[in-house]
Design a protein around this motif. Structure first.
Motif, PDB file in Angstrom:
ATOM      1  N   ARG A 101     -22.231 -26.303  19.243  1.00 14.53           N
ATOM      2  CA  ARG A 101     -23.268 -27.185  18.744  1.00 14.53           C
ATOM      3  C   ARG A 101     -24.409 -27.262  19.751  1.00 14.53           C
ATOM      4  O   ARG A 101     -24.192 -27.175  20.950  1.00 14.53           O
ATOM      5  CB  ARG A 101     -22.721 -28.599  18.562  1.00 14.53           C
ATOM      6  N   GLN A 103     -20.692 -37.687  17.953  1.00  7.73           N
ATOM      7  CA  GLN A 103     -19.737 -38.016  19.017  1.00  7.73           C
ATOM      8  C   GLN A 103     -20.120 -37.322  20.319  1.00  7.73           C
ATOM      9  O   GLN A 103     -20.046 -37.926  21.389  1.00  7.73           O
ATOM     10  CB  GLN A 103     -18.321 -37.621  18.593  1.00  7.73           C
ATOM     11  N   GLU A 104     -20.544 -36.053  20.228  1.00  7.71           N
ATOM     12  CA  GLU A 104     -20.933 -35.346  21.451  1.00  7.71           C
ATOM     13  C   GLU A 104     -22.222 -35.927  22.032  1.00  7.71           C
ATOM     14  O   GLU A 104     -22.384 -35.982  23.251  1.00  7.71           O
ATOM     15  CB  GLU A 104     -21.054 -33.848  21.195  1.00  7.71           C
ATOM     16  N   CYS A 159     -12.917 -30.971  16.854  1.00  7.78           N
ATOM     17  CA  CYS A 159     -12.479 -32.232  16.244  1.00  7.78           C
ATOM     18  C   CYS A 159     -13.508 -33.345  16.397  1.00  7.78           C
ATOM     19  O   CYS A 159     -13.257 -34.461  15.978  1.00  7.78           O
ATOM     20  CB  CYS A 159     -11.135 -32.654  16.843  1.00  7.78           C
ATOM     21  N   SER A 160     -14.645 -33.065  16.989  1.00  8.93           N
ATOM     22  CA  SER A 160     -15.664 -34.100  17.118  1.00  8.93           C
ATOM     23  C   SER A 160     -16.856 -33.731  16.246  1.00  8.93           C
ATOM     24  O   SER A 160     -16.799 -32.808  15.456  1.00  8.93           O
ATOM     25  CB  SER A 160     -16.082 -34.242  18.584  1.00  8.93           C
ATOM     26  N   SER A 161     -17.940 -34.454  16.387  1.00  7.05           N
ATOM     27  CA  SER A 161     -19.154 -34.203  15.616  1.00  7.05           C
ATOM     28  C   SER A 161     -20.347 -34.182  16.564  1.00  7.05           C
ATOM     29  O   SER A 161     -20.226 -34.524  17.735  1.00  7.05           O
ATOM     30  CB  SER A 161     -19.349 -35.313  14.582  1.00  7.05           C
ATOM     31  N   HIS A 162     -21.521 -33.791  16.027  1.00  9.80           N
ATOM     32  CA  HIS A 162     -22.739 -33.875  16.826  1.00  9.80           C
ATOM     33  C   HIS A 162     -22.909 -35.298  17.365  1.00  9.80           C
ATOM     34  O   HIS A 162     -23.236 -35.496  18.531  1.00  9.80           O
ATOM     35  CB  HIS A 162     -23.973 -33.516  15.979  1.00  9.80           C
ATOM     36  N   ARG A 167     -30.647 -30.613  15.408  1.00 12.82           N
ATOM     37  CA  ARG A 167     -29.252 -30.240  15.647  1.00 12.82           C
ATOM     38  C   ARG A 167     -28.902 -28.943  14.943  1.00 12.82           C
ATOM     39  O   ARG A 167     -29.563 -28.528  14.006  1.00 12.82           O
ATOM     40  CB  ARG A 167     -28.341 -31.361  15.133  1.00 12.82           C
ATOM     41  N   TRP A 227     -26.169 -25.165  15.392  1.00 13.16           N
ATOM     42  CA  TRP A 227     -25.198 -24.320  16.082  1.00 13.16           C
ATOM     43  C   TRP A 227     -25.930 -23.142  16.693  1.00 13.16           C
ATOM     44  O   TRP A 227     -26.936 -22.681  16.161  1.00 13.16           O
ATOM     45  CB  TRP A 227     -24.150 -23.812  15.086  1.00 13.16           C
TER      46      TRP A 227
END
Length: 150
Positions: free
Chosen positions: A32, A59-60, A54-57, A75, A77
């Protein structure tokens, strides 16, 4: 632009100030990214593969402790693969026409990183189909013998 410090790509979450640091995008397999055009902050998520993500944008972004608001970051990849040996930048969500200026700034930033050249593919930019970077920014990529250099 002042001389920037070369920064090694690590597989962990990274916060990069692209005004002061430069990275080699071809060292990224699939991760990401979040980019804030006004501040020059580029966040690279943990480089994980397949179902282990296992996370998302969001969360990161929170974990990165980067400044600004999550919604101010474009955002997507980024990475290289057998199908994309010169890399791919995939905006997700796609850059809308209302975000054109910010998306254009992001593309220009990517051209100033090592490894990006006219054959780098771009997906999710203003309703365009997948396109080569050289089709979107031909004047920014004149020095193809020295990719990533302004």
């Amino acid at each position: 632009m002042a001389k920037r410090t070369k920064r090694q790509i690590e597989k962990i979450l990274m916060v990069i100030n692209v005004k002061r640091e430069i990275i080699d995008v071809l060292q990224i397999t699939n991760r990401r990214f979040m980019y804030h055009p006004q501040t020059g902050i580029l966040i690279l998520g943990d480089e994980m593969y397949g179902k282990s993500i296992c996370s998302s944008h969001a969360q990161e972004f929170y974990t990165s402790k980067a400044e600004g608001r999550f919604d101010d970051y474009l955002r997507g990849w980024i990475g290289v693969s057998r199908n994309y040996p010169r890399g791919i930048i995939h905006f997700a969500p796609a850059v809308s026409m209302e975000q054109f200026d910010r998306g254009f700034d992001a593309l220009q930033m990517f051209t100033r990183l090592e490894g990006i050249n006219g054959d780098t593919m771009v997906r999710g930019f203003c309703s365009q189909p997948e396109k080569k970077m050289s089709d979107l920014l031909p004047s920014s990529l004149q020095d193809t013998d020295n990719p990533g250099k302004p």
